[in-house]
Write an enzyme that holds these catalytic residues in place. Sequence first.
Site, PDB file in Angstrom:
ATOM      1  N   GLY A 134       0.407  13.781   3.387  1.00 58.26           N
ATOM      2  CA  GLY A 134       1.244  14.965   3.665  1.00 58.26           C
ATOM      3  C   GLY A 134       2.079  15.441   2.390  1.00 58.26           C
TER       4      GLY A 134
ATOM      5  N   GLU B 169      -2.658  19.820  -0.029  1.00 57.68           N
ATOM      6  CA  GLU B 169      -2.522  18.389   0.227  1.00 57.68           C
ATOM      7  C   GLU B 169      -4.212  17.975   0.463  1.00 57.68           C
ATOM      8  OE1 GLU B 169      -0.255  16.152  -0.250  1.00 57.68           O
ATOM      9  OE2 GLU B 169       1.090  17.594  -0.834  1.00 57.68           O
TER      10      GLU B 169
ATOM     11  N   GLU C 282      -6.306  15.106  -1.397  1.00 58.97           N
ATOM     12  CA  GLU C 282      -6.793  13.912  -0.964  1.00 58.97           C
ATOM     13  C   GLU C 282      -8.227  13.677  -0.724  1.00 58.97           C
ATOM     14  OE1 GLU C 282      -5.085  11.424  -0.374  1.00 58.97           O
ATOM     15  OE2 GLU C 282      -3.085  12.618  -0.462  1.00 58.97           O
TER      16      GLU C 282
ATOM     17  N   PRO D 150      15.563  14.471  15.619  1.00 61.19           N
ATOM     18  CA  PRO D 150      16.544  14.485  14.432  1.00 61.19           C
ATOM     19  C   PRO D 150      16.457  13.168  13.818  1.00 61.19           C
ATOM     20  CG  PRO D 150      17.435  15.458  16.592  1.00 61.19           C
ATOM     21  CD  PRO D 150      16.085  14.918  17.010  1.00 61.19           C
ATOM     22  N   ASP D 151      15.969  12.228  14.630  1.00 54.46           N
ATOM     23  CA  ASP D 151      16.014  10.832  13.770  1.00 54.46           C
ATOM     24  C   ASP D 151      14.618  10.403  13.307  1.00 54.46           C
ATOM     25  OD1 ASP D 151      14.747  10.881  16.382  1.00 54.46           O
ATOM     26  OD2 ASP D 151      15.908   8.783  16.962  1.00 54.46           O
TER      27      ASP D 151
ATOM     28  N   GLU E 161      -3.090   5.256  -2.765  1.00 55.02           N
ATOM     29  CA  GLU E 161      -4.299   4.735  -2.133  1.00 55.02           C
ATOM     30  C   GLU E 161      -4.645   5.419  -0.953  1.00 55.02           C
ATOM     31  OE1 GLU E 161      -6.348   0.372  -1.295  1.00 55.02           O
ATOM     32  OE2 GLU E 161      -4.720   0.643  -2.530  1.00 55.02           O
TER      33      GLU E 161
END
Lengths: 230, 230
Positions: A45, A61, A65, A82-83, A114
């Site tokens: 990401g 992205e 990849e 939030p955490d 990788e």
Amino acid sequence: MAPRDHEIVRLTADLVILTVRSGRLCVLLVERANEPFRGRPALPGGFLRAGETIEETAARELAEETSLDGLPVEQIGVYSAPDRDPRDPRVVTCAFLAIAPDLPVPVAGTDAREARWLPLDEVGGLAFDHGRILADAVERARTKLQYTTVATAFCPPEFTISELREVYEVVWDVEVDRPNFHRKVTDAEGFVEPTGAKSTKGGGRPAVLYRAGGARVLHPPMVRPRAKSS
Amino acid sequence: MAPRDHEIVRLTADLVILTVRSGRLCVLLVERANEPFRGRPALPGGFLRAGETIEETAARELAEETSLDGLPVEQIGVYSAPDRDPRDPRVVTCAFLAIAPDLPVPVAGTDAREARWLPLDEVGGLAFDHGRILADAVERARTKLQYTTVATAFCPPEFTISELREVYEVVWDVEVDRPNFHRKVTDAEGFVEPTGAKSTKGGGRPAVLYRAGGARVLHPPMVRPRAKSS
DNA sequence: TCAAAAGTGTTCTGGCTACACCCATGA
DNA sequence: TCATGGGTGTAGCCAGAACACTTTTGA
């Protein structure tokens, strides 16, 4: 409205890229090079850039990849606890699902990370909330097999009906009746169309090769039987 | 990864709150009090605050607009076109769908904005990209009626089978066979359960009243017939 | 000629459709 | 007793499930 009581966030797109490799459903994971969660497996990401939609971030992205360009991505959802990221300031992610054929590996990323395919049942200890994101994306993929033709996206450009059936069996973890599947798929308008060629692999009678048809939705839908394992 | 090549955004939650009023599918709209799009109709919504998930933002705005607490919301998607909001800095929104019974109107918002129900076919000229968000949300609601029991969320706590049928007819814009619908709904495990009471309204035979059952998914699903109006 | 895999035929069944019919109430 | 809307019975149809069977190749 009360001004400035809102929070500023950084927005990322995280990708759940699925494929079927040697009979198992696999997801593309990278190893985190930086804190937080350094060394842990994570979904690929990156951050939203100026002038981009979040879909464009995801597509960029994905191209980096897998070197597969133009593969469609689909939003799974926003993850905004939030955490969820111990860093400050806050990071909110929008998760995407992409479905790829069995690519030549190891997937050559343009950056130093990788990347590797890992079978779903061997995945563990993902960074952030990526475990939940992965579970949600897989559930979405399973559902989409029912009423769309995305199963062909797991296959190479030309494939046999049995290869397509294997996609359903692997993703759903069920056994699918071979004769009925064959009829249903070949009868469904726009699901597959014959190329005229035949497969030379395999010990038995050669199978007719097909390519993906034009239809995106499947009518009538495939019905998912009860799981075989559990 | 290259640092600081990413953009900082403000995140909002916008709500598509649907209901059925006098035989029409309606959406709750507010009139914008500020620039941009001042005076134009818009979806209710607000900014993410510190410590909140975006779902909590949506739930908070929903409670403010409808005084219905605990109504579930479902993510529709993220809308992130760089030019969707002419303001600077950038605003990205996450859209949510909520389904409400026919509330006493006008809905009393706690803030000064005037909120009103508008039939879908009279909606036009929405601010931002809210027209597209609304279309996506309605499509989602239509799909959800097929394989979930959300139709009961359009109804008051106690309702008749005919009222439930009207939800399907209005949202899908089709005619549903009355006898078959009755059987299907009452036979489906956990869709509805009788209260024992009967409806006194209506000119004919009193209808048995039901409340929503415990099931969330509908098995087998409702099938949406061809639209009655082309 | 046998194994292996592809593909076809056939029967059975469950859910849906269509519509005829009966039930309970108010005017 | 009639109009109105609620609710049940039933015959036919169609798609999926199950599985027997035929076809085409390599060894």
